[in-house]
Design a protein around this motif. Structure first.
Motif, PDB file in Angstrom:
ATOM      1  N   TYR A   1     112.248  63.349 -18.275  1.00  0.00           N
ATOM      2  CA  TYR A   1     111.255  63.427 -19.347  1.00  0.00           C
ATOM      3  C   TYR A   1     111.646  64.555 -20.323  1.00  0.00           C
ATOM      4  CZ  TYR A   1     106.390  63.428 -21.234  1.00  0.00           C
ATOM      5  OH  TYR A   1     105.265  63.355 -22.025  1.00  0.00           O
ATOM      6  N   ALA A   2     112.015  65.708 -19.765  1.00  0.00           N
ATOM      7  CA  ALA A   2     112.370  66.853 -20.614  1.00  0.00           C
ATOM      8  C   ALA A   2     113.602  66.539 -21.466  1.00  0.00           C
ATOM      9  CB  ALA A   2     112.615  68.085 -19.745  1.00  0.00           C
ATOM     10  N   GLU A   3     114.542  65.821 -20.885  1.00  0.00           N
ATOM     11  CA  GLU A   3     115.759  65.480 -21.628  1.00  0.00           C
ATOM     12  C   GLU A   3     115.437  64.526 -22.788  1.00  0.00           C
ATOM     13  OE1 GLU A   3     118.894  64.469 -18.886  1.00  0.00           O
ATOM     14  OE2 GLU A   3     120.158  63.681 -20.514  1.00  0.00           O
ATOM     15  N   ILE A   4     114.542  63.585 -22.535  1.00  0.00           N
ATOM     16  CA  ILE A   4     114.114  62.666 -23.597  1.00  0.00           C
ATOM     17  C   ILE A   4     113.486  63.452 -24.741  1.00  0.00           C
ATOM     18  CG2 ILE A   4     112.402  60.893 -24.161  1.00  0.00           C
ATOM     19  CD1 ILE A   4     112.853  59.823 -21.231  1.00  0.00           C
ATOM     20  N   VAL A   5     112.594  64.365 -24.388  1.00  0.00           N
ATOM     21  CA  VAL A   5     111.897  65.151 -25.416  1.00  0.00           C
ATOM     22  C   VAL A   5     112.900  65.974 -26.227  1.00  0.00           C
ATOM     23  CG1 VAL A   5     110.293  67.081 -25.752  1.00  0.00           C
ATOM     24  CG2 VAL A   5     109.704  65.215 -24.181  1.00  0.00           C
ATOM     25  N   ARG A   6     113.855  66.577 -25.524  1.00  0.00           N
ATOM     26  CA  ARG A   6     114.850  67.414 -26.195  1.00  0.00           C
ATOM     27  C   ARG A   6     115.671  66.603 -27.194  1.00  0.00           C
ATOM     28  NH1 ARG A   6     116.685  69.565 -21.639  1.00  0.00           N
ATOM     29  NH2 ARG A   6     118.515  68.248 -21.535  1.00  0.00           N
ATOM     30  N   THR A   7     116.030  65.382 -26.826  1.00  0.00           N
ATOM     31  CA  THR A   7     116.824  64.551 -27.738  1.00  0.00           C
ATOM     32  C   THR A   7     115.986  64.015 -28.892  1.00  0.00           C
ATOM     33  OG1 THR A   7     118.199  63.867 -25.888  1.00  0.00           O
ATOM     34  CG2 THR A   7     118.353  62.536 -27.886  1.00  0.00           C
ATOM     35  N   LEU A   8     114.741  63.662 -28.601  1.00  0.00           N
ATOM     36  CA  LEU A   8     113.943  63.017 -29.651  1.00  0.00           C
ATOM     37  C   LEU A   8     113.520  63.980 -30.758  1.00  0.00           C
ATOM     38  CD1 LEU A   8     111.606  60.479 -27.789  1.00  0.00           C
ATOM     39  CD2 LEU A   8     113.831  60.082 -28.877  1.00  0.00           C
ATOM     40  N   LYS A   9     113.258  65.238 -30.404  1.00  0.00           N
ATOM     41  CA  LYS A   9     112.722  66.151 -31.430  1.00  0.00           C
ATOM     42  C   LYS A   9     113.580  66.205 -32.686  1.00  0.00           C
ATOM     43  CE  LYS A   9     109.694  69.194 -28.797  1.00  0.00           C
ATOM     44  NZ  LYS A   9     109.382  70.587 -28.439  1.00  0.00           N
ATOM     45  N   PRO A  10     114.890  66.409 -32.575  1.00  0.00           N
ATOM     46  CA  PRO A  10     115.675  66.398 -33.822  1.00  0.00           C
ATOM     47  C   PRO A  10     115.686  65.038 -34.522  1.00  0.00           C
ATOM     48  CG  PRO A  10     117.076  66.816 -31.878  1.00  0.00           C
ATOM     49  CD  PRO A  10     115.664  66.837 -31.409  1.00  0.00           C
ATOM     50  N   LEU A  11     115.517  63.956 -33.785  1.00  0.00           N
ATOM     51  CA  LEU A  11     115.447  62.641 -34.445  1.00  0.00           C
ATOM     52  C   LEU A  11     114.163  62.517 -35.256  1.00  0.00           C
ATOM     53  CD1 LEU A  11     116.649  60.245 -31.588  1.00  0.00           C
ATOM     54  CD2 LEU A  11     117.998  61.121 -33.489  1.00  0.00           C
ATOM     55  N   PHE A  12     113.105  63.137 -34.775  1.00  0.00           N
ATOM     56  CA  PHE A  12     111.839  63.183 -35.517  1.00  0.00           C
ATOM     57  C   PHE A  12     111.925  64.221 -36.648  1.00  0.00           C
ATOM     58  CE2 PHE A  12     108.105  61.236 -33.120  1.00  0.00           C
ATOM     59  CZ  PHE A  12     108.831  60.589 -32.150  1.00  0.00           C
ATOM     60  N   GLY A  13     112.892  65.113 -36.560  1.00  0.00           N
ATOM     61  CA  GLY A  13     112.930  66.237 -37.489  1.00  0.00           C
ATOM     62  C   GLY A  13     111.753  67.161 -37.255  1.00  0.00           C
ATOM     63  N   THR A  14     111.505  67.461 -35.989  1.00  0.00           N
ATOM     64  CA  THR A  14     110.320  68.268 -35.703  1.00  0.00           C
ATOM     65  C   THR A  14     110.588  69.291 -34.610  1.00  0.00           C
ATOM     66  OG1 THR A  14     107.948  68.199 -35.259  1.00  0.00           O
ATOM     67  CG2 THR A  14     109.318  66.806 -33.865  1.00  0.00           C
ATOM     68  N   GLU A  15     109.860  70.382 -34.692  1.00  0.00           N
ATOM     69  CA  GLU A  15     109.815  71.329 -33.587  1.00  0.00           C
ATOM     70  C   GLU A  15     108.446  71.300 -32.922  1.00  0.00           C
ATOM     71  OE1 GLU A  15     111.210  75.137 -34.969  1.00  0.00           O
ATOM     72  OE2 GLU A  15     113.157  74.317 -35.532  1.00  0.00           O
ATOM     73  N   ASN A  16     107.644  70.338 -33.304  1.00  0.00           N
ATOM     74  CA  ASN A  16     106.318  70.192 -32.701  1.00  0.00           C
ATOM     75  C   ASN A  16     106.421  69.684 -31.266  1.00  0.00           C
ATOM     76  OD1 ASN A  16     104.970  70.981 -35.017  1.00  0.00           O
ATOM     77  ND2 ASN A  16     104.913  68.889 -35.849  1.00  0.00           N
ATOM     78  N   GLU A  17     105.296  69.770 -30.556  1.00  0.00           N
ATOM     79  CA  GLU A  17     105.240  69.167 -29.228  1.00  0.00           C
ATOM     80  C   GLU A  17     105.413  67.657 -29.342  1.00  0.00           C
ATOM     81  OE1 GLU A  17     101.682  70.405 -27.087  1.00  0.00           O
ATOM     82  OE2 GLU A  17     101.775  72.306 -28.165  1.00  0.00           O
ATOM     83  N   LEU A  18     105.986  67.086 -28.303  1.00  0.00           N
ATOM     84  CA  LEU A  18     106.267  65.652 -28.327  1.00  0.00           C
ATOM     85  C   LEU A  18     106.052  65.096 -26.917  1.00  0.00           C
ATOM     86  CD1 LEU A  18     109.280  64.037 -30.130  1.00  0.00           C
ATOM     87  CD2 LEU A  18     108.726  63.370 -27.803  1.00  0.00           C
ATOM     88  N   TYR A  19     105.313  64.008 -26.817  1.00  0.00           N
ATOM     89  CA  TYR A  19     105.024  63.403 -25.512  1.00  0.00           C
ATOM     90  C   TYR A  19     105.332  61.911 -25.529  1.00  0.00           C
ATOM     91  CZ  TYR A  19     102.955  67.929 -24.937  1.00  0.00           C
ATOM     92  OH  TYR A  19     102.797  69.289 -24.885  1.00  0.00           O
TER      93      TYR A  19
END
Lengths: 375, 375
Positions: free
Chosen positions: A39-57
């Motif tokens: 789960y943590a790895e998914i979040v780490r990869t997705l954040k830059p794809l979203f262009g965000t440093e916000n929380e992501l679930y």
């Protein structure tokens, strides 16, 4: 192709072998270190794809579940303005209507959003905006930066459906002023259908609704996601998480910039083919709207049916999309998202070109034009 | 065991190889004949497991999503009574509280439900009942027929969580008077986590709420499910449907009666072991409540910690469950659901027996007692 049709629709998209294989393993306990690490790895990869440093679930549900989570948690009992110029914008408006006092600003599908109307509503106190970034039903990309700027100017929350852009086209949620962004697993991320990821800004958290749904309660996701062992509040669709983690690894391998460039090139190739064929693109643009880089919508030439065109293409083992709702029979769409490249695009365009010519349309050599772009 | 721990918890459970393999195939279009056939086959197999001829639909979400769908569609703004004697009953009550005017009738976890209190509330006009059939948190099976009879007597709707009983223990939704029943994919059905199925009686349809959520709008599932090509309203978790279809095929092969008898025998074996060990079962029963046949809850002997017991078992590659919430450290639980049989039970009991003895408890030969039941 394993005797499956090649899916060149705007999702679901072909899934790489290693991503499918990731689902094969035996069930794991979803409240343990291995699931947490995935789960943590998914979040780490997705954040830059979203262009965000916000929380992501990540939610075990489709993109629609993600859209509803955004609206239900942050739009409930608020004044919502829903911008619509296609099927998914319309869906967002329908969801908004179940939770808030929703104003629908609907443009003809495939034409620019009504930004002047939006500003008027914001000036009068509208609190939440919903917008689909990449409207695959019409092949149009909506102006997220302009809408985000208006949201900030009037202190409204901006909820953006990035289901078919994130991971395939440039998204800069934080820079654009997007408060809540949503992606689906089966589009540009090239994972199986069934997961949605949602990013949430601090501004949004400060305004979370007091009454929230249960399964889609983002505060519950936050609570479970912040534990030492990252968890989901309810049982997650474990195989889909494992598949999405592998898809994320492939994305890391390719690199984000390279991935976006590849998607653009594929869409450029399809548009070059359309121009060479003499087939009209469907969207009508202005200076802030653009063609979608993940789904190209074209008008079906006069004298030809949807079945003529797509049926012939399907005989060659390739599935492209038709129009939805009132656009049925009027347009056809080619998806260029996920783990596809020049071979799939060229095959698809060759099949479409054959279908066009077979049914009496004097198409130019779009395949050659596309090859020039892809080379 | 492929180096994975053997999961003998009350779900998720070990998934047969062929079920996992079903997820490997390339993405298919979820609006086409193959998906439709898979969905229809799942529904056909599940109905007799529910003991129902009612309509049944599959949601891409966990069992909790199914529970919420039931409450949100049929309990909204109604007077709900939630029967609670464990964690999942408590969850149902919490969900009910978000949608209706919920009265919680809570018994000490693992003790009988308050049926007299229920009848009093029904007599005063309560309209909807929620109950967990098989409360794995406490190892108790609740009296669905008695609750169903009260529901009919007072013309209330009976919503039953059958998440951990359907497919493993006898469920007769129609005969018992259950209006809405829910199952989860990762329990007795032995499929991966991520799907829920919900059956809905005609009485319930007649009372469906006017304002419904979007992703969990059961009227939308009905509309899409009744098309010539059976569909889901939103993108389904396709690999999970394919896996569940294969799990259904395995269930058909085994036979429903045989499957229920196997689950009973496994639970009997665990209870025989407990008796031989001198370990107390956790639930306190009356004449209408029973021990769960899919999860056995036992008291951790005095002088031993949860970690002593479960940690030792885990060293032998077997995962059993502890207590949840206030039962942490007080009980341990062995799941006997899904595609497991004598080898897994015997191995688990041998490991537990060793752990009990190692930590100073003078346990009798529970393994031999269980073998006598399983033989």
């Amino acid at each position: 192709m394993e005797n499956e049709p090649l899916l060149m629709i705007p999702g679901p998209v072909p899934i790489p072998q290693s991503v499918r294989s990731a689902m094969m393993r035996q069930a794991i306990n979803h409240r343990g270190p291995e699931f947490s690490a995935a789960y943590a790895e998914i979040v780490r990869t997705l954040k830059p794809l979203f262009g965000t440093e916000n929380e992501l679930y990540v939610i075990s549900g489709s993109g629609t579940a993600g859209m509803e989570a955004a609206v239900a948690n942050f739009g409930r009992d608020r004044r919502i303005v829903s911008l619509v110029n296609g099927k998914f914008g319309s869906r967002f408006a329908e969801i908004a209507g179940r939770y808030g006092s929703a104003t629908v600003l609907e443009s003809t599908w495939g034409t620019p959003l009504d930004l002047a109307g939006l500003e008027a509503h914001l000036a009068e106190g509208a609190e939440v905006i919903t917008m689909v970034h990449n409207e695959t039903s019409a092949g149009i990309k909506n102006p997220a930066p302009a809408v985000g700027a208006l949201a900030r100017k009037y202190d409204a929350l901006f909820i953006m459906d990035g289901i078919t852009s994130i991971g395939g086209d440039l998204v800069e949620a934080d820079r654009w002023g997007v408060d809540v962004a949503v992606v689906g697993s089966q589009k540009c991320l090239a994972a199986p259908a069934g997961l949605a990821a949602v990013s949430i800004s601090d501004r949004a958290w400060e305004r979370i609704a007091e009454t929230r749904p249960y399964y889609l309660d983002l505060a519950a996701y936050r609570k479970s996601g912040k534990k030492d062992l990252m968890e989901t509040p309810y049982t997650p669709a474990v195989p889909l998480f494992l598949a999405l983690r592998e898809a994320c690894r492939l994305i890391e391998e390719e690199g984000i910039e390279q991935r976006i460039a590849r998607h653009r090139r594929m869409a450029d190739a399809v548009r070059a083919a359309a121009a060479a064929w003499g087939v009209d693109l469907f969207p009508e643009l202005d200076e802030v709207h653009a063609y979608s880089n993940t789904a190209t919508a074209m008008k079906i030439p006069a004298g030809m049916t949807d079945k003529d065109l797509r049926g012939t293409v399907k005989k060659m083992g390739i599935e492209i999309a038709g129009g939805q709702d009132h656009l049925k029979g009027k347009i056809f769409r080619i998806g260029t998202m996920g783990a596809v490249g020049a071979p799939e695009i060229l095959a698809t365009l060759a099949a479409v070109q054959h279908a066009l010519r077979k049914h009496g349309f004097d198409a130019g050599d779009g395949v050659e034009a596309a090859a020039g772009v892809l080379e």
